[in-house]
Write an enzyme that holds these catalytic residues in place. Structure first.
Site, PDB file in Angstrom:
ATOM      1  N   ALA A 176       2.587   1.788  -4.200  1.00 27.67           N
ATOM      2  CA  ALA A 176       2.581   2.799  -5.261  1.00 27.67           C
ATOM      3  C   ALA A 176       4.013   3.129  -5.685  1.00 27.67           C
ATOM      4  O   ALA A 176       4.310   3.242  -6.873  1.00 27.67           O
ATOM      5  CB  ALA A 176       1.873   4.047  -4.775  1.00 27.67           C
ATOM      6  N   GLU A 198     -15.665  -3.953 -12.816  1.00 29.08           N
ATOM      7  CA  GLU A 198     -15.846  -4.655 -11.538  1.00 29.08           C
ATOM      8  C   GLU A 198     -14.979  -3.984 -10.484  1.00 29.08           C
ATOM      9  O   GLU A 198     -13.950  -3.418 -10.820  1.00 29.08           O
ATOM     10  CB  GLU A 198     -15.322  -6.101 -11.633  1.00 29.08           C
ATOM     11  N   ASP A 237       5.226   0.128  -7.677  1.00 21.21           N
ATOM     12  CA  ASP A 237       4.592   0.151  -8.999  1.00 21.21           C
ATOM     13  C   ASP A 237       5.281   1.157  -9.909  1.00 21.21           C
ATOM     14  O   ASP A 237       5.526   0.896 -11.077  1.00 21.21           O
ATOM     15  CB  ASP A 237       3.117   0.571  -8.892  1.00 21.21           C
ATOM     16  N   CYS A 255      19.598   4.558  18.625  1.00 17.80           N
ATOM     17  CA  CYS A 255      20.063   4.706  19.997  1.00 17.80           C
ATOM     18  C   CYS A 255      21.172   3.686  20.203  1.00 17.80           C
ATOM     19  O   CYS A 255      21.042   2.533  19.813  1.00 17.80           O
ATOM     20  CB  CYS A 255      18.899   4.416  20.953  1.00 17.80           C
ATOM     21  N   ASP A 294      -8.389  -5.250  -2.862  1.00 14.79           N
ATOM     22  CA  ASP A 294      -6.974  -5.493  -2.640  1.00 14.79           C
ATOM     23  C   ASP A 294      -6.803  -6.631  -1.647  1.00 14.79           C
ATOM     24  O   ASP A 294      -6.767  -6.428  -0.441  1.00 14.79           O
ATOM     25  CB  ASP A 294      -6.337  -4.208  -2.119  1.00 14.79           C
ATOM     26  N   TYR A 296     -13.910 -13.862  -9.848  1.00 15.42           N
ATOM     27  CA  TYR A 296     -14.121 -13.025 -11.026  1.00 15.42           C
ATOM     28  C   TYR A 296     -13.746 -13.710 -12.344  1.00 15.42           C
ATOM     29  O   TYR A 296     -13.822 -13.105 -13.398  1.00 15.42           O
ATOM     30  CB  TYR A 296     -13.363 -11.701 -10.892  1.00 15.42           C
ATOM     31  N   GLU A 345     -10.438 -13.276  -5.545  1.00 10.35           N
ATOM     32  CA  GLU A 345      -9.626 -12.542  -4.583  1.00 10.35           C
ATOM     33  C   GLU A 345     -10.086 -12.870  -3.164  1.00 10.35           C
ATOM     34  O   GLU A 345     -11.273 -12.753  -2.850  1.00 10.35           O
ATOM     35  CB  GLU A 345      -9.811 -11.047  -4.885  1.00 10.35           C
ATOM     36  N   LEU A 369      -2.288  -7.405 -13.619  1.00 10.86           N
ATOM     37  CA  LEU A 369      -2.994  -6.406 -14.424  1.00 10.86           C
ATOM     38  C   LEU A 369      -2.152  -5.149 -14.564  1.00 10.86           C
ATOM     39  O   LEU A 369      -1.497  -4.730 -13.617  1.00 10.86           O
ATOM     40  CB  LEU A 369      -4.314  -6.011 -13.746  1.00 10.86           C
ATOM     41  N   CYS A 407      19.009   0.303  26.873  1.00 13.76           N
ATOM     42  CA  CYS A 407      17.876   1.214  26.662  1.00 13.76           C
ATOM     43  C   CYS A 407      16.556   0.481  26.937  1.00 13.76           C
ATOM     44  O   CYS A 407      16.235  -0.499  26.263  1.00 13.76           O
ATOM     45  CB  CYS A 407      17.880   1.735  25.233  1.00 13.76           C
ATOM     46  N   CYS A 431      19.127   9.495  22.885  1.00 15.21           N
ATOM     47  CA  CYS A 431      17.882   8.724  22.877  1.00 15.21           C
ATOM     48  C   CYS A 431      16.884   9.355  23.863  1.00 15.21           C
ATOM     49  O   CYS A 431      17.240   9.579  25.020  1.00 15.21           O
ATOM     50  CB  CYS A 431      18.186   7.282  23.274  1.00 15.21           C
ATOM     51  N   LYS A 461      -6.889   2.680 -10.893  1.00 17.87           N
ATOM     52  CA  LYS A 461      -6.662   2.871  -9.453  1.00 17.87           C
ATOM     53  C   LYS A 461      -7.173   4.237  -8.997  1.00 17.87           C
ATOM     54  O   LYS A 461      -6.878   5.250  -9.637  1.00 17.87           O
ATOM     55  CB  LYS A 461      -5.160   2.793  -9.145  1.00 17.87           C
TER      56      LYS A 461
HETATM   57  S1  IVH Z   1      -8.737 -10.012 -13.247  1.00 17.24           S
HETATM   58  C1  IVH Z   1      -5.886 -11.794 -16.198  1.00 17.24           C
HETATM   59  N1  IVH Z   1     -10.522  -8.924 -11.648  1.00 17.24           N
HETATM   60  O1  IVH Z   1      -5.733  -7.627  -8.918  1.00 17.24           O
HETATM   61  C2  IVH Z   1      -6.567 -10.872 -15.281  1.00 17.24           C
HETATM   62  N2  IVH Z   1      -8.296  -9.148 -10.844  1.00 17.24           N
HETATM   63  O2  IVH Z   1      -3.372  -6.163  -9.807  1.00 17.24           O
HETATM   64  C3  IVH Z   1      -6.492 -11.346 -13.893  1.00 17.24           C
HETATM   65  N3  IVH Z   1      -7.967  -8.379  -8.548  1.00 17.24           N
HETATM   66  O3  IVH Z   1      -3.788 -10.440  -9.651  1.00 17.24           O
HETATM   67  C4  IVH Z   1      -7.065 -10.484 -12.896  1.00 17.24           C
HETATM   68  N4  IVH Z   1     -10.041  -7.749  -8.169  1.00 17.24           N
HETATM   69  O4  IVH Z   1      -5.416 -10.524  -7.657  1.00 17.24           O
HETATM   70  C5  IVH Z   1      -9.231  -9.291 -11.781  1.00 17.24           C
HETATM   71  N5  IVH Z   1     -12.184  -7.997 -10.339  1.00 17.24           N
HETATM   72  C6  IVH Z   1     -10.933  -8.382 -10.483  1.00 17.24           C
HETATM   73  C7  IVH Z   1      -9.975  -8.228  -9.437  1.00 17.24           C
HETATM   74  C8  IVH Z   1      -8.662  -8.624  -9.676  1.00 17.24           C
HETATM   75  C9  IVH Z   1      -8.838  -7.862  -7.653  1.00 17.24           C
HETATM   76  C10 IVH Z   1      -6.527  -8.590  -8.294  1.00 17.24           C
HETATM   77  C11 IVH Z   1      -5.979  -9.909  -8.774  1.00 17.24           C
HETATM   78  C12 IVH Z   1      -4.867  -9.558  -9.721  1.00 17.24           C
HETATM   79  C13 IVH Z   1      -4.494  -8.196  -9.236  1.00 17.24           C
HETATM   80  C14 IVH Z   1      -3.770  -7.401 -10.297  1.00 17.24           C
END
Ligand code: IVH
Length: 676
Positions: A36, A117, A39, A435, A121, A229, A177, A87, A440, A417, A323
């Site tokens: 996070a 969907e 990001d 330390c 992770d 996916y 994934e 994404l 130690c 320590c 998220k």
């Molecule tokens: S679509 C062009 N669908 O999330 C779009 N990605 O943060 C490609 N991920 O690199 C991704 N679940 O590894 C898609 N249902 C889902 C996903 C998914 C997990 C992952 C994927 C992507 C990452 C981006």
């Protein structure tokens, strides 16, 4: 003027920080900040670059899709027409609303549907099927080039090796994934801890680590899973073909399910309101799932509209990851204890009144360091807010100041320590207090444990309880002492049967054969992870050459930065460390790399083009072996090409080489060059 107010300064600082953290994450495998936080930096940088177009730069981290491919696996170029993108994220419904507005604005109408969907992770992979058979499994890498992990992908039970279906296209690619189930992740970590290995920080790292093991037998023992996916149907040149199955995202998922792939639970939503309902629905079920989802992915359903919307260099404009906020709870901070790590780092740990959080009982949380505690003004006795993302160890977010009674105590980092009593010191500019005690026991134990872990010297049977006793009994002060341990001595340890004592000594003996790559990592030099250890070992080829190298020489190596080089040079400049190396040598521990060193790179700088079919090895293997000796393999013949290797039925490339006067090698000539 405040320096931070100048956009170019902030941009430069962010780029530098992001590069540093990318390096820690992708190359050294030791992330220092949460996803996070990372990001957030990326988003801020992207925002600034957007606001100040003249400050944009082609080498900015925002222009890169992801990390760099590692070298241990054969690199695989993804279909250039279909780079593996990432994404964009939305952290609130308001941000999701903005995404929707952008889509409507770009399309000029609202006549479209979304799919929702789960977003698991894990790590994304591409699988290629030709004539119904799985021919390639690759990681995403930097989005353009990934790694060939076919052997490991094949071990995932839910990946069909062949697909049989009436209308199976001749060539198609599916993307999805790879992840690990919560219970399997916990089991693996329990076992690792029993064996004295560091646990994986989260299920994602566990899945990624397992898929990128060079030994697919170990991968097979890890219960990885996958969901697919995305589907692309292409001709044999990789050109995407129009096909009814790929006209919509929902249709593609249905088609993949029919072919026998595991697919996500997908919801088709006619509008934004239904998208929000689906998000809430997944959110409510989240804790009941036996895998971690960190959000959902919202996609425009129609492939035609997806094409119309297009993509930036990083993200498609037709999809967004929504998220979920991390799970939080409140509890009492009972105490702050200080733990001593391998490098002597003193880490404050929060001891909490046990509280239940997303299915597990939490009694400890990390507080990182003194500055962090001061910044957040966290005091012993406070009610604190704790948070658990995908991490194993939850973190303390903040103190609930309204709940203070007035008798809370501030934490003071001890001046000595807590284990050995040596002075604890903090270097200027560093957040960590260390330390300084060379003897130690806490550091010795951690160092020995690190030495024995898998990935390092991989010594079975040497768990934390054993190491603890060895140090306490005075049988081991440094890793080299392990090699003089006798079965007699081992039998004297608590709860050690005759057979286990013999097994332990045998396992220690077996570790003498490990390549230098492992040993350099196992020494526990600061800033040297498994990757840097391997890079250094391969470059220098032997421990003597590495020890003789100075900081400047190491810094010149691609992938080794100034901090790592300095740390390695400092390590080897210390007499105590040189003595340990001497003892390891005397014990018969291998001091050479399994790969040729720079001096043995007989094909250094030579460019090869391979054409036709080789009889003795696959093209990927030939490429890897040429690269191993310093050569490069390119796909097209140019004036820079040094050699063409012509296998059976060479194509037009051999003709072009003839025209340019480039030497054409037969397979046997290549084998000779490769020394086999
Ligand atoms: S679509 C062009 N669908 O999330 C779009 N990605 O943060 C490609 N991920 O690199 C991704 N679940 O590894 C898609 N249902 C889902 C996903 C998914 C997990 C992952 C994927 C992507 C990452 C981006």
């Amino acid at each position: 003027m405040d320096a931070a107010a100048r956009p170019e300064d902030e941009i430069n600082r962010l780029r530098q920080q992001i590069r540093h953290h990318e390096r820690l994450y992708y190359i050294e495998n030791s992330p220092a900040i949460s996803d996070a936080e990372f990001d957030y930096m990326m988003r801020r940088l992207a925002e600034l670059e957007e606001q100040h177009p003249p400050l944009a730069s082609a080498d900015s981290p925002t222009r890169r899709v992801g990390g760099q491919p590692a070298e241990e696996f054969t690199p695989v170029r993804h279909n250039p027409a279909l780079p593996m993108l990432s994404l964009d994220n939305a952290y609130s419904l308001a941000e999701l609303g903005k995404f929707h507005q952008r889509v409507v604005k770009n399309l000029g109408h609202e006549k479209f549907q979304y799919t929702v969907e789960p977003k698991i992770d894990g790590l994304s992979v591409s699988l290629i099927y030709e004539k119904g058979a799985l021919t390639l499994g690759a990681t995403r890498g930097d989005g353009t080039t990934g790694e060939d992990v076919t052997a490991n992908v094949r071990t995932i039970r839910s990946v069909p090796l062949v697909v049989e279906h009436g209308a199976t296209p001749a060539r198609f690619e599916v993307r999805g994934e790879v992840y690990i189930h919560r219970d399997a992740f916990e089991r693996i970590n329990e076992k690792r801890e029993e064996e004295g290995q560091a646990p994986f920080a989260n299920p994602r790292n566990c899945a990624a680590g397992s898929l990128r093991l060079l030994d697919s037998r170990i991968t097979a023992a890890r219960p990885l899973d996958i969901f697919l996916y995305a589907l692309y149907i292409t001709d044999d040149q990789g050109r995407p073909l129009e096909h009814p199955a790929t006209a919509t995202q929902s249709g593609a998922v249905e088609f993949m399910a029919a072919l026998g792939f595991r697919t996500p639970d997908i919801h088709l939503c006619p509008g934004l309101d239904q998208v929000k309902e689906a998000i809430a629905g997944f959110g409510a079920r989240r804790d009941l799932l036996d895998y971690e989802i960190d959000g959902v992915v919202v996609k425009v359903d129609s492939a035609r509209l997806q094409t119309e919307l297009g993509a930036t260099s990083k993200f498609p404009r037709w999809a967004i990851a929504y998220k979920y906020a991390a799970v939080q709870a409140q509890t009492k901070l009972l105490d702050i204890q200080v733990q001593v790590g391998r490098t002597g780092a003193l880490t404050p740990v929060a001891i909490l009144a046990p509280v239940s959080l997303s299915g597990s009982t939490i009694a400890r949380a990390t507080l990182h360091n003194q500055d962090e505690i001061e910044k957040k003004d966290i005091r012993i006795g406070d009610t604190v807010l704790i948070e658990k993302g995908g991490e194993v160890i939850p973190k303390v977010v903040k103190a609930v100041e309204e709940d203070r009674a007035g008798d809370e105590r501030k934490f003071i980092m001890p001046a000595t320590c807590p284990v050995c009593g040596a002075v604890a010191s903090r270097q200027e500019g560093e957040a960590v207090t260390r330390c300084t005690g060379v003897a130690c026991p806490a550091q010795i134990k951690e160092r020995l444990l690190h030495y024995t872990t898998r990935g390092a010297m991989d010594i079975d049977h040497a768990g934390p309880a054993i190491i603890e006793q060895l140090v306490e009994e005075g049988l081991a002060h440094d890793p080299a002492d392990l090699y003089s341990l006798t079965v007699e001595q081992a039998r004297g340890l608590e709860r050690m049967a005759e057979k286990s004592a013999a097994n332990l000594v045998k396992a220690i003996g077996a570790s003498k054969q490990r390549p230098l790559e492992r040993l350099v990592f196992a020494l526990g030099i600061r800033h040297v992870g498994a990757r840097a250890g391997a890079v250094l070992a391969r470059h220098f080829g032997s421990m003597d050459a590495l020890m003789a190298a100075g900081k400047e020489e190491m810094e010149k190596i691609h992938e080794i930065g100034g901090i790592t080089a300095g740390s390695v040079a400092l390590f080897f400049s210390q007499e105590a460390n040189r003595r340990v190396i001497g003892k390891l040598k005397a014990a018969g521990v291998n001091m050479t790399s399994s790969q040729p060193s720079a001096g043995e790179k007989t094909l250094l700088g030579k460019q090869f083009v391979l054409t036709g079919t080789l009889a003795s090895m696959a093209r990927n293997e030939a490429k890897a072996r040429i690269e191993n000796l310093g050569g490069r393999v390119t796909s097209s013949v140019t004036k820079k090409t040094d050699y063409i290797v012509a296998g059976a039925e060479p194509g037009s490339k051999a003709e072009k080489a003839r025209e340019l006067g480039i030497p054409i090698l037969e397979e046997k000539d290549l084998l000779e060059m490769l020394g086999s």
